[in-house]
Design a protein around this motif. Sequence first.
Motif, mmCIF file in Angstrom:
data_model
loop_
_atom_site.group_PDB
_atom_site.id
_atom_site.type_symbol
_atom_site.label_atom_id
_atom_site.label_comp_id
_atom_site.label_asym_id
_atom_site.label_seq_id
_atom_site.Cartn_x
_atom_site.Cartn_y
_atom_site.Cartn_z
ATOM 1 N N ALA A 136 0.836 -1.205 0.000
ATOM 2 C CA ALA A 136 0.000 0.000 0.000
ATOM 3 C C ALA A 136 0.869 1.254 0.000
ATOM 4 O O ALA A 136 1.787 1.399 0.810
ATOM 5 C CB ALA A 136 -0.928 -0.008 1.207
ATOM 6 N N THR A 137 0.576 2.177 -0.897
ATOM 7 C CA THR A 137 1.277 3.452 -0.998
ATOM 8 C C THR A 137 0.260 4.578 -0.829
ATOM 9 O O THR A 137 -0.937 4.337 -0.702
ATOM 10 C CB THR A 137 1.986 3.567 -2.350
ATOM 11 O OG1 THR A 137 1.009 3.426 -3.410
ATOM 12 C CG2 THR A 137 3.031 2.469 -2.507
ATOM 13 N N HIS A 138 0.747 5.813 -0.843
ATOM 14 C CA HIS A 138 -0.185 6.949 -0.731
ATOM 15 C C HIS A 138 0.226 8.050 -1.688
ATOM 16 O O HIS A 138 1.353 8.074 -2.205
ATOM 17 C CB HIS A 138 -0.259 7.470 0.708
ATOM 18 C CG HIS A 138 1.005 8.103 1.216
ATOM 19 N ND1 HIS A 138 1.280 9.444 1.070
ATOM 20 C CD2 HIS A 138 2.066 7.585 1.883
ATOM 21 C CE1 HIS A 138 2.448 9.728 1.631
ATOM 22 N NE2 HIS A 138 2.950 8.614 2.129
ATOM 23 N N GLY A 139 -0.679 8.963 -1.931
ATOM 24 C CA GLY A 139 -0.427 10.069 -2.833
ATOM 25 C C GLY A 139 0.233 11.239 -2.120
ATOM 26 O O GLY A 139 0.358 11.269 -0.899
ATOM 27 N N PRO B 27 0.508 1.239 6.746
ATOM 28 C CA PRO B 27 -0.195 0.314 7.635
ATOM 29 C C PRO B 27 -1.653 0.180 7.203
ATOM 30 O O PRO B 27 -2.257 1.118 6.672
ATOM 31 C CB PRO B 27 -0.084 0.987 9.006
ATOM 32 C CG PRO B 27 1.009 1.985 8.880
ATOM 33 C CD PRO B 27 1.032 2.421 7.454
ATOM 34 N N ILE B 28 -2.219 -1.008 7.417
ATOM 35 C CA ILE B 28 -3.608 -1.286 7.067
ATOM 36 C C ILE B 28 -4.405 -1.345 8.360
ATOM 37 O O ILE B 28 -4.118 -2.163 9.237
ATOM 38 C CB ILE B 28 -3.729 -2.610 6.278
ATOM 39 C CG1 ILE B 28 -3.038 -2.474 4.912
ATOM 40 C CG2 ILE B 28 -5.173 -3.009 6.081
ATOM 41 C CD1 ILE B 28 -1.664 -3.067 4.854
ATOM 42 N N VAL B 29 -5.390 -0.471 8.485
ATOM 43 C CA VAL B 29 -6.141 -0.324 9.729
ATOM 44 C C VAL B 29 -7.597 -0.709 9.502
ATOM 45 O O VAL B 29 -8.246 -0.215 8.579
ATOM 46 C CB VAL B 29 -6.045 1.127 10.254
ATOM 47 C CG1 VAL B 29 -6.889 1.300 11.508
ATOM 48 C CG2 VAL B 29 -4.588 1.494 10.549
ATOM 49 N N GLY B 30 -8.104 -1.593 10.354
ATOM 50 C CA GLY B 30 -9.494 -2.028 10.273
ATOM 51 C C GLY B 30 -9.589 -3.515 9.994
ATOM 52 O O GLY B 30 -8.941 -4.022 9.063
ATOM 53 N N ALA B 31 -10.412 -4.214 10.778
ATOM 54 C CA ALA B 31 -10.488 -5.673 10.679
ATOM 55 C C ALA B 31 -10.924 -6.135 9.291
ATOM 56 O O ALA B 31 -10.435 -7.148 8.778
ATOM 57 C CB ALA B 31 -11.441 -6.213 11.748
ATOM 58 N N GLU C 107 -2.594 11.011 3.951
ATOM 59 C CA GLU C 107 -2.193 10.318 5.163
ATOM 60 C C GLU C 107 -1.511 8.997 4.796
ATOM 61 O O GLU C 107 -2.003 8.262 3.936
ATOM 62 C CB GLU C 107 -3.414 10.038 6.044
ATOM 63 C CG GLU C 107 -3.053 9.402 7.377
ATOM 64 C CD GLU C 107 -4.274 9.016 8.200
ATOM 65 O OE1 GLU C 107 -4.206 9.138 9.430
ATOM 66 O OE2 GLU C 107 -5.280 8.588 7.603
ATOM 67 N N PRO C 108 -0.396 8.656 5.459
ATOM 68 C CA PRO C 108 0.331 7.425 5.114
ATOM 69 C C PRO C 108 -0.250 6.190 5.781
ATOM 70 O O PRO C 108 0.479 5.338 6.287
ATOM 71 C CB PRO C 108 1.738 7.729 5.623
ATOM 72 C CG PRO C 108 1.517 8.597 6.810
ATOM 73 C CD PRO C 108 0.330 9.456 6.465
ATOM 74 N N VAL C 109 -1.566 6.061 5.774
ATOM 75 C CA VAL C 109 -2.254 4.933 6.405
ATOM 76 C C VAL C 109 -3.381 4.496 5.488
ATOM 77 O O VAL C 109 -4.081 5.333 4.905
ATOM 78 C CB VAL C 109 -2.827 5.320 7.790
ATOM 79 C CG1 VAL C 109 -3.574 4.139 8.415
ATOM 80 C CG2 VAL C 109 -1.723 5.804 8.723
ATOM 81 N N MET C 110 -3.567 3.184 5.331
ATOM 82 C CA MET C 110 -4.661 2.648 4.529
ATOM 83 C C MET C 110 -5.810 2.294 5.458
ATOM 84 O O MET C 110 -5.723 1.336 6.228
ATOM 85 C CB MET C 110 -4.197 1.410 3.754
ATOM 86 C CG MET C 110 -5.278 0.734 2.925
ATOM 87 S SD MET C 110 -5.915 1.789 1.598
ATOM 88 C CE MET C 110 -4.461 1.922 0.555
ATOM 89 N N ARG C 111 -6.875 3.069 5.414
ATOM 90 C CA ARG C 111 -8.037 2.834 6.274
ATOM 91 C C ARG C 111 -9.251 2.338 5.480
ATOM 92 O O ARG C 111 -10.240 1.908 6.081
ATOM 93 C CB ARG C 111 -8.410 4.108 7.032
ATOM 94 C CG ARG C 111 -7.277 4.645 7.914
ATOM 95 C CD ARG C 111 -7.725 5.859 8.713
ATOM 96 N NE ARG C 111 -6.611 6.519 9.387
ATOM 97 C CZ ARG C 111 -6.158 6.188 10.602
ATOM 98 N NH1 ARG C 111 -6.752 5.226 11.273
ATOM 99 N NH2 ARG C 111 -5.145 6.850 11.148
ATOM 100 N N ASP C 112 -9.191 2.431 4.149
ATOM 101 C CA ASP C 112 -10.303 1.998 3.312
ATOM 102 C C ASP C 112 -10.113 0.544 2.898
ATOM 103 O O ASP C 112 -9.004 0.009 2.909
ATOM 104 C CB ASP C 112 -10.409 2.873 2.063
ATOM 105 C CG ASP C 112 -10.684 4.328 2.403
ATOM 106 O OD1 ASP C 112 -11.389 4.570 3.403
ATOM 107 O OD2 ASP C 112 -10.166 5.206 1.698
ATOM 108 N N VAL C 113 -11.182 -0.097 2.481
ATOM 109 C CA VAL C 113 -11.127 -1.463 1.969
ATOM 110 C C VAL C 113 -11.004 -1.382 0.448
ATOM 111 O O VAL C 113 -11.918 -0.915 -0.227
ATOM 112 C CB VAL C 113 -12.380 -2.264 2.365
ATOM 113 C CG1 VAL C 113 -12.303 -3.679 1.811
ATOM 114 C CG2 VAL C 113 -12.545 -2.279 3.883
ATOM 115 N N PRO C 114 -9.876 -1.814 -0.130
ATOM 116 C CA PRO C 114 -9.680 -1.671 -1.571
ATOM 117 C C PRO C 114 -10.486 -2.687 -2.376
ATOM 118 O O PRO C 114 -11.017 -3.663 -1.828
ATOM 119 C CB PRO C 114 -8.177 -1.906 -1.743
ATOM 120 C CG PRO C 114 -7.804 -2.787 -0.599
ATOM 121 C CD PRO C 114 -8.705 -2.399 0.547
#
Length: 555
Positions: A189-192, A254-258, A196-203
């Motif tokens: 996971a990267t960011h633009g 980081p990937i956040v969320g179950a 924010e440098p965190v992945m909180r959405d479900v891709p």
Amino acid sequence: MKKCRVNDLPVSLDCETLHLLGDSVEIDGRISWRDPSFHGQCEPLNAYFLRGREGVALVEAGVAAHRDTIAAQLARLLCEGEKVTRVAVTRNEPDVISNLPNLVTAYGVETAYTPGVINPLDFFDDASAHLHMKSFGVDQHPALPGTRIMLGPDHWLEPVQTPLRLLSTIWYYDNGTRTLFTSDIFSSATHGQGAEPVMRDVPVRTTLHDRMRRHLLAKFDWLTFSNLTEIIDGLEALFSRLEVDILAPSRGCPIVGAEAVKLYQSVLLDVLRDLGRNRPAAPAAQPQPGAQDQSVVATNRMIYSGFNTRDMGDGMHLLGGCFHAQMYGRSFHSHGTAYLVLGDEAALIVDTSHAKDAAPTADYVRAHLGDRKLFIFPTHEEYPHAGNLGGLLDAFPEAQVVGDVRNFHLAYPEAFAAGRFHTVAAGDSIDLGGRTITFLPAIIHDLPNTLWAWDDLTATMFVSDAFGFSHYETEECTLFSDELPTPPTVADSKQVLDLALYWTRFAEKEGLIGEMERLFAAYPPRRIAPAHGSVVTQPADLAELMNEALHSTTR
């Protein structure tokens, strides 16, 4: 260094307990573990701050290029009188430990938890006076599965053995925040810019599958010709056992969320099923390193035997150190060798020797260098091959580094900014005056940005991690293969493969052997110079032995 975003404040991942430290860099051609389709995006290089009732710990140390940013973040997080007494690292590679000396000197670190038995601080120049596995006054504790690093009465980090790795790697599970620290896995996971440098959405699953596949293959190139059944089974068991709400890789968002975590886990398993040449895994004839009883693992030791040199003739010199290893009930020696090659006008150091030997290495090179220009060629950035690079750069201010120098800007930012690193590729060459060094593809490697080399004057092939085999006595540390009291055996070579080249037990070998035969036909060696074994003076015989050892690792 071009930056995507400066993290002026730490990013909270779980209220006051877990924070993301570090910074992001723009993904470009200087990073080896990203394929070109990721260029222009931003990648976090991570350390994690964990606060418990029994003190603060960091997971990962971050990169040297971000030392000031991490220091500022820690200043905001630490309470008065609070210290960072413990650091747990997942790998002894520059992208997770090159900032460790800065943390030790500034924050009172007392203990480093690491995979394996080597203290990561032993790879840095300041440790050169210490002859055993203790540096900077910091104790190294092997992070053993089944043990706990206590953060509070009911809060701990649990070391977790991962079945998917390249070099020696440990994951950690934080039961308080339900975070799994996954090193270089789940790091796609990267960011633009400015995000924010965190992945909180479900891709989207199909998009994630494609990204993860491309990202895995950039570092784990062996996945496409390996039987991954055992790895898949091990990951499935691990994911079933641990309840995870946060995936915390050493690089990448980081990937956040179950929900997102479960998707990433599921897609990883699908990617491995698609990539591998999978079939039922054959039962191992004996326990493999890392799978044995932890009481046996806890007795593992590596004791440094000291610095050795040898004039090999024709302007070539062997220099480096050796370890007396006691591993999984076996006792043997393991080389850490560098080579000095002298031409009429320039000289080349292949690999760098051990950081403990920074002073004697510099003295030996200086005694033979004369007025020649000096090139330093670390075959790759792993510390057993590049750990003394900082010492050599300091000792020889005019020296230039050549090789696949991607990633080095993160660990040696000042030297990189000074223009001392120069990229070469397989097929390129350097004229040293009276002899030419040609860079070759590394057929057998750990990190895929490894290069081998060929000296035309002596027909010597420098093969980094290949052709390694153990010996057994201190008097044998500089002997050539034909000088050893007993010839190297398949078991001696397999011992090194099992411990250092984990992936070989899963890989199909015929393709590798065919590539090696073609390279030897193009560059017929009279001798082979490995980093982790005696200089080979019977190439044909030892090539056959290596092939047999490779086949003997198959699972």
